[in-house]
Design a protein around this motif. Structure first.
Motif, PDB file in Angstrom:
ATOM      1  N   ALA A 170       2.771   4.537   7.186  1.00  0.00           N
ATOM      2  CA  ALA A 170       4.445   3.757   6.944  1.00  0.00           C
ATOM      3  C   ALA A 170       5.417   4.708   6.874  1.00  0.00           C
ATOM      4  CB  ALA A 170       4.506   3.070   5.594  1.00  0.00           C
ATOM      5  N   ALA A 171       5.941   4.142   7.864  1.00  0.00           N
ATOM      6  CA  ALA A 171       7.784   4.598   8.217  1.00  0.00           C
ATOM      7  C   ALA A 171       9.198   3.657   7.817  1.00  0.00           C
ATOM      8  CB  ALA A 171       7.306   5.644   9.628  1.00  0.00           C
ATOM      9  N   GLY A 172       9.340   4.404   7.204  1.00  0.00           N
ATOM     10  CA  GLY A 172       9.927   2.701   6.435  1.00  0.00           C
ATOM     11  C   GLY A 172       9.759   1.520   6.773  1.00  0.00           C
ATOM     12  N   ASN A 173      10.551   0.375   8.011  1.00  0.00           N
ATOM     13  CA  ASN A 173      10.331  -0.430   8.286  1.00  0.00           C
ATOM     14  C   ASN A 173       9.461  -0.619   9.575  1.00  0.00           C
ATOM     15  OD1 ASN A 173      12.271  -1.677   6.566  1.00  0.00           O
ATOM     16  ND2 ASN A 173      13.789  -1.292   8.693  1.00  0.00           N
ATOM     17  N   TYR A 174       9.091   0.293   9.707  1.00  0.00           N
ATOM     18  CA  TYR A 174       8.209   0.716  10.673  1.00  0.00           C
ATOM     19  C   TYR A 174       6.857   1.252  10.298  1.00  0.00           C
ATOM     20  CZ  TYR A 174      12.182  -0.184  14.134  1.00  0.00           C
ATOM     21  OH  TYR A 174      12.816  -0.543  14.443  1.00  0.00           O
ATOM     22  N   ILE A 175       6.347   1.254  11.664  1.00  0.00           N
ATOM     23  CA  ILE A 175       4.292   1.669  11.058  1.00  0.00           C
ATOM     24  C   ILE A 175       4.456   3.181  12.181  1.00  0.00           C
ATOM     25  CG2 ILE A 175       1.431   1.674  10.781  1.00  0.00           C
ATOM     26  CD1 ILE A 175       2.804  -0.958   9.444  1.00  0.00           C
ATOM     27  N   GLU A 188       6.526  -3.650  11.708  1.00  0.00           N
ATOM     28  CA  GLU A 188       5.441  -4.172  10.844  1.00  0.00           C
ATOM     29  C   GLU A 188       5.811  -3.832   9.570  1.00  0.00           C
ATOM     30  OE1 GLU A 188       4.428  -6.915  10.297  1.00  0.00           O
ATOM     31  OE2 GLU A 188       3.533  -6.755  12.264  1.00  0.00           O
ATOM     32  N   THR A 189       4.858  -4.624   9.142  1.00  0.00           N
ATOM     33  CA  THR A 189       4.584  -3.893   8.005  1.00  0.00           C
ATOM     34  C   THR A 189       3.601  -3.048   7.196  1.00  0.00           C
ATOM     35  OG1 THR A 189       4.571  -5.873   6.945  1.00  0.00           O
ATOM     36  CG2 THR A 189       6.541  -5.608   6.599  1.00  0.00           C
ATOM     37  N   MET A 190       2.876  -2.704   6.268  1.00  0.00           N
ATOM     38  CA  MET A 190       1.647  -2.556   6.205  1.00  0.00           C
ATOM     39  C   MET A 190       0.555  -3.406   5.981  1.00  0.00           C
ATOM     40  SD  MET A 190       1.004   0.447   6.971  1.00  0.00           S
ATOM     41  CE  MET A 190       0.056   1.682   5.516  1.00  0.00           C
ATOM     42  N   ASN A 191       1.396  -4.488   4.895  1.00  0.00           N
ATOM     43  CA  ASN A 191       0.936  -5.213   4.079  1.00  0.00           C
ATOM     44  C   ASN A 191       0.517  -6.263   5.736  1.00  0.00           C
ATOM     45  OD1 ASN A 191       0.392  -4.406   1.633  1.00  0.00           O
ATOM     46  ND2 ASN A 191       2.187  -5.815   1.566  1.00  0.00           N
ATOM     47  N   SER A 192       1.397  -7.069   6.430  1.00  0.00           N
ATOM     48  CA  SER A 192       0.803  -7.713   7.588  1.00  0.00           C
ATOM     49  C   SER A 192      -0.227  -7.545   8.733  1.00  0.00           C
ATOM     50  CB  SER A 192       2.104  -8.455   8.108  1.00  0.00           C
ATOM     51  OG  SER A 192       1.772  -8.873   8.890  1.00  0.00           O
ATOM     52  N   LEU A 193      -0.026  -6.175   8.781  1.00  0.00           N
ATOM     53  CA  LEU A 193      -0.718  -5.398   9.685  1.00  0.00           C
ATOM     54  C   LEU A 193      -1.892  -5.195   9.256  1.00  0.00           C
ATOM     55  CD1 LEU A 193      -1.172  -4.601  12.551  1.00  0.00           C
ATOM     56  CD2 LEU A 193      -0.786  -1.896  11.355  1.00  0.00           C
ATOM     57  N   GLU A 194      -2.655  -4.873   8.262  1.00  0.00           N
ATOM     58  CA  GLU A 194      -3.453  -4.571   7.745  1.00  0.00           C
ATOM     59  C   GLU A 194      -4.747  -5.866   7.572  1.00  0.00           C
ATOM     60  OE1 GLU A 194      -5.424  -3.236   3.013  1.00  0.00           O
ATOM     61  OE2 GLU A 194      -3.520  -3.942   3.701  1.00  0.00           O
ATOM     62  N   GLN A 195      -3.594  -6.927   7.366  1.00  0.00           N
ATOM     63  CA  GLN A 195      -4.380  -8.734   6.966  1.00  0.00           C
ATOM     64  C   GLN A 195      -5.059  -8.856   8.686  1.00  0.00           C
ATOM     65  OE1 GLN A 195      -1.590 -11.617   5.534  1.00  0.00           O
ATOM     66  NE2 GLN A 195      -1.079 -10.309   3.867  1.00  0.00           N
ATOM     67  N   GLN A 196      -4.498  -8.210   9.755  1.00  0.00           N
ATOM     68  CA  GLN A 196      -4.823  -8.556  10.913  1.00  0.00           C
ATOM     69  C   GLN A 196      -5.981  -7.709  11.465  1.00  0.00           C
ATOM     70  OE1 GLN A 196      -1.193  -9.127  13.711  1.00  0.00           O
ATOM     71  NE2 GLN A 196       0.126  -8.994  11.786  1.00  0.00           N
ATOM     72  N   SER A 208       0.650   3.442   2.801  1.00  0.00           N
ATOM     73  CA  SER A 208       0.974   4.025   3.044  1.00  0.00           C
ATOM     74  C   SER A 208       0.273   4.358   4.117  1.00  0.00           C
ATOM     75  CB  SER A 208       2.163   5.128   2.933  1.00  0.00           C
ATOM     76  OG  SER A 208       2.088   6.341   2.732  1.00  0.00           O
ATOM     77  N   THR A 209      -1.045   4.304   4.459  1.00  0.00           N
ATOM     78  CA  THR A 209      -2.050   4.627   5.211  1.00  0.00           C
ATOM     79  C   THR A 209      -3.427   3.701   5.079  1.00  0.00           C
ATOM     80  OG1 THR A 209      -1.051   7.611   4.218  1.00  0.00           O
ATOM     81  CG2 THR A 209      -2.879   7.071   5.419  1.00  0.00           C
ATOM     82  N   ILE A 210      -3.492   4.157   6.324  1.00  0.00           N
ATOM     83  CA  ILE A 210      -4.572   2.643   7.154  1.00  0.00           C
ATOM     84  C   ILE A 210      -5.239   4.122   8.221  1.00  0.00           C
ATOM     85  CG2 ILE A 210      -5.770   1.018   8.418  1.00  0.00           C
ATOM     86  CD1 ILE A 210      -3.457  -0.749   6.981  1.00  0.00           C
TER      87      ILE A 210
END
Length: 255
Positions: A170-175, A188-196, A208-210
Motif C-alpha cells: 500500500a502507498a497511500g491511495n495507490y498500490i 487501487e485499494t488493497m482490499n479491492s485488489l486482493e479480492q480480484q 499493507s502487503t501482499i
C-alpha cells in the motif's frame, strides 16, 4: 439521443454495428474502437451512454475493460460475442442485452430498443447502472479472472501479467507493484485488489502487503509472533501474526 461507442477488434463487426446503428433514429455513434486500450481513452473523452462491447479481444477483453471503468460513470452495456457461453454469462450478470454473432438487423434493433427503454427515465438509468455494478462486483469475486493489469508509466501503457508481480504494498491511495527491479503504481485499494487476485498464489501477510507465494525463499520467526519473509529477490517483508493462520492454510503447514 443515446451516445454510443463501439468496441470490437474485428473490422467487419465494427462496420456492421456502425451500419445498423446509422438506421436507429435515437442512436448516435460517437466513437469506434478496435481494442480495449483505445476504448479506455475514448471513453474518457466521449463519456458515451451506451457501449457495444465485444467480449473476446486480445490483451484486454471486454470484462477486463469494464474493470478499468469507474462505476460512477458506468454506461449501459450491450455485449457482442461469438460464443454462447459468454453471452449467457453476460446476460446472467444483468447486462442490458447481448448480441450473439452473427446477428441480423432485427436482433440489433431489439437490443437498441431495450437499451433505449432502460435509459428513458432516471429510475431506469439507476436500475441499469446497478445492473452493471453488480456485474463488476461479481467479476471481482472471480479471483481467477484477473490475469493482467494495465499500468500507465512515462507516457506508456503497459500490460503487466499479474503472475509476474513479486509483491505489492500500500502507498497511500495507490498500490506499489514490485516486478523484479521495477516498480509501478496503480490507483487501487488493497482490499479491492486482493479480492480480484488468485488467492492460491497471492497471499496477504500484512494489512499493507501482499506477496506472490511462488517468490518466497525463506521464512524466519521474528518478534511477537511475526515472521520475516525473504523473497527470491532478497527483499524482506514482515508477516504479522494476525495473518499467520491464513498463510498456514495456503501452504498446508502450521507455523
Amino acid at each position: 439521443m443515446i451516445r454510443a461507442m463501439i468496441v470490437d477488434d474485428e473490422p467487419l463487426a465494427r462496420e456492421k454495428v456502425s451500419l445498423f446503428a446509422s438506421s436507429e433514429p435515437d442512436l448516435e455513434v460517437v466513437a469506434t474502437c478496435s481494442n480495449g486500450v483505445e476504448a479506455l481513452s475514448s471513453f474518457n473523452t466521449h463519456t458515451p451512454d451506451l457501449i457495444f462491447l465485444d467480449i473476446q479481444m486480445p490483451e484486454l477483453n471486454g470484462f477486463d475493460f469494464l474493470r478499468q471503468l469507474k462505476t460512477d460513470t458506468m454506461p449501459g452495456i450491450i455485449f457482442i460475442t461469438a460464443y454462447d457461453e459468454f453471452a449467457l454469462r453476460a446476460f446472467e450478470y444483468h447486462a442490458l442485452d447481448y448480441l450473439l454473432k452473427p446477428f441480423d438487423k432485427e436482433r440489433f434493433h431489439r437490443a437498441v430498443h431495450h437499451a433505449t427503454v432502460s435509459m428513458s427515465t432516471k429510475e431506469e438509468k439507476e436500475k441499469s447502472h446497478k445492473q452493471v455494478v453488480t456485474l463488476l462486483e461479481s467479476l471481482k469475486k472471480d479471483s481467477s479472472s484477473l490475469e493482467r493489469l494495465i499500468v500507465k508509466t512515462n507516457g506508456r501503457v503497459l500490460f503487466l501479467k499479474v503472475n509476474d508481480i513479486d509483491w505489492m504494498e500500500a502507498a497511500g491511495n495507490y498500490i506499489k507493484l514490485h516486478v523484479g527491479n521495477e516498480t509501478h503504481l496503480i490507483r487501487e485499494t488493497m482490499n479491492s485488489l486482493e479480492q480480484q487476485l488468485n488467492g492460491k498464489i497471492f497471499v496477504r501477510v500484512h494489512r499493507s502487503t501482499i506477496i506472490n507465494i511462488d517468490r518466497i525463499k525463506e521464512l524466519q520467526p521474528w518478534f511477537n509472533g511475526d515472521y520475516k519473509i525473504t523473497l527470491t529477490t532478497n527483499v524482506q517483508v514482515i508477516m504479522s501474526r494476525g495473518y499467520r493462520k491464513h498463510f498456514s492454510s495456503i501452504i498446508g503447514k502450521p507455523l
